[in-house]
Design an enzyme around this catalytic site. Structure first.
Site, PDB file in Angstrom:
ATOM      1  N   ASN A 194       0.855  -1.328  -0.161  1.00  0.00           N
ATOM      2  CA  ASN A 194       0.180  -0.021  -0.221  1.00  0.00           C
ATOM      3  C   ASN A 194       0.772   1.317   0.050  1.00  0.00           C
ATOM      4  O   ASN A 194       0.608   2.172   0.671  1.00  0.00           O
ATOM      5  CB  ASN A 194      -0.955   0.124   1.315  1.00  0.00           C
TER       6      ASN A 194
ATOM      7  N   GLU B 245       1.085  -3.107  -5.162  1.00  0.00           N
ATOM      8  CA  GLU B 245       0.600  -1.552  -4.804  1.00  0.00           C
ATOM      9  C   GLU B 245       1.679  -0.866  -4.489  1.00  0.00           C
ATOM     10  O   GLU B 245       1.469  -0.111  -3.374  1.00  0.00           O
ATOM     11  CB  GLU B 245      -0.677  -1.798  -3.925  1.00  0.00           C
TER      12      GLU B 245
ATOM     13  N   ASP C 118      -1.962 -10.083  -4.325  1.00  0.00           N
ATOM     14  CA  ASP C 118      -3.199  -9.761  -3.869  1.00  0.00           C
ATOM     15  C   ASP C 118      -4.165  -9.997  -4.932  1.00  0.00           C
ATOM     16  O   ASP C 118      -4.245  -9.427  -6.007  1.00  0.00           O
ATOM     17  CB  ASP C 118      -3.121  -8.287  -3.352  1.00  0.00           C
TER      18      ASP C 118
ATOM     19  N   ASN D  59      -7.371  -9.946  -4.288  1.00  0.00           N
ATOM     20  CA  ASN D  59      -8.940  -9.189  -4.158  1.00  0.00           C
ATOM     21  C   ASN D  59      -9.874  -9.877  -4.259  1.00  0.00           C
ATOM     22  O   ASN D  59     -10.942  -9.481  -4.449  1.00  0.00           O
ATOM     23  CB  ASN D  59      -8.870  -8.027  -5.268  1.00  0.00           C
TER      24      ASN D  59
ATOM     25  N   HIS E  28      -2.573  -4.677   4.633  1.00  0.00           N
ATOM     26  CA  HIS E  28      -2.194  -5.930   4.053  1.00  0.00           C
ATOM     27  C   HIS E  28      -1.151  -6.447   5.227  1.00  0.00           C
ATOM     28  O   HIS E  28      -0.413  -5.589   5.623  1.00  0.00           O
ATOM     29  CB  HIS E  28      -1.856  -6.267   2.679  1.00  0.00           C
TER      30      HIS E  28
END
Length: 254
Positions: free
Chosen positions: A9, A35, A148, A150, A245
């Site tokens: 992130n 990310e 990830d 999602n 995360h």
């Protein structure tokens, strides 16, 4: 080979939270990041080299501060593949792959379905990605696809499956897709070793969700079936707190 996957992130934000010290202590052979939200030229790459990862590869979205993936390695890979060759995917910087002797490691950041338009985009991505992997496996059968996704696969993977049944990330169509993805020749490495509930890799920043462990398991290390006998361990590293995360890890005897 110890492989870690981590949606950070924002790598620049994570670096301010002592990410490098954590990385050195975790000591993976390869780490897949998602990310990262950074262009390569925005980073001091010497930091990663000094930490023991001189081979670091960054694939960024065209839009600055958005999406983007990376792979950091202690040893030089034989080949790096930036993207999938599918334009709309690659514009968002969602896939990078490093090929080593005996194993190919991909860092994947699958889109979220934050609104109706993005759900349609996500579903298209999922279908096109499956086709891409079906072809890739012919040349690179020993794939490890970390990242990830999602998506929570099963009710055990989400803290409140009833209330979230109509929320993107746990929609029936998404759950069916990831189930079919596994059936196409992959092992959900964490569930291969661990069937316990309440094991998550993402928590909302709202309502003290992480402290109360009201989370979702969105991050996976999917290991191609030819590598099954080489699987040694898979864990969620929930103590790491640089992001919403946490990292996941898989170990292979390759």
């Amino acid at each position: 080979m110890k492989i870690i996957s981590y949606n950070v992130n924002g790598i620049r934000a994570a670096l301010k939270k002592d990410f490098i010290n954590w990385l050195q202590q975790a000591d993976p052979d390869v780490i897949c990041l998602q990310e990262t939200k950074a262009q390569k030229e925005q980073l001091d790459l010497d930091i990663f080299a000094a930490a023991g990862y001189p081979y670091n590869y960054w694939f960024s979205a065209q839009k600055k501060g958005y999406s983007s993936v990376a792979i950091l390695s202690k040893t030089a890979p034989n080949h790096i593949e930036y993207g999938t060759g599918i334009d709309y995917m690659d514009q968002e910087g969602r896939n990078i792959r490093a090929d080593f002797d005996g194993v190919s490691v991909m860092s994947l950041y699958l889109p979220s379905g934050s609104n109706v338009d993005r759900i349609e985009h996500k579903l298209k991505y999922m279908d096109d990605f499956q086709e891409y992997i079906n072809e890739l496996k012919k040349a690179s059968p020993n794939l490890v696809i970390c990242g990830d996704y999602n998506i929570c696969h099963q009710a055990i993977d989400i803290h409140d499956p009833v209330r979230n049944k109509n929320v993107s990330g746990f929609l029936p169509v998404e759950r069916e897709w990831i189930g079919n993805f596994i059936k196409s020749g992959f092992i959900d490495s964490f569930r291969h070793f661990n069937s316990a509930p309440h094991q998550y890799s993402w928590w909302s920043y709202r309502a003290n969700a992480r402290a109360n462990n009201k989370g979702w398991r969105l991050d996976y290390a999917m290991v191609a079936e030819p590598l099954q006998e080489k699987l040694e361990r898979a864990v969620i590293l929930s103590e790491a707190k640089h992001s919403d995360h946490c990292p996941i890890m898989v170990e292979l005897n390759v």
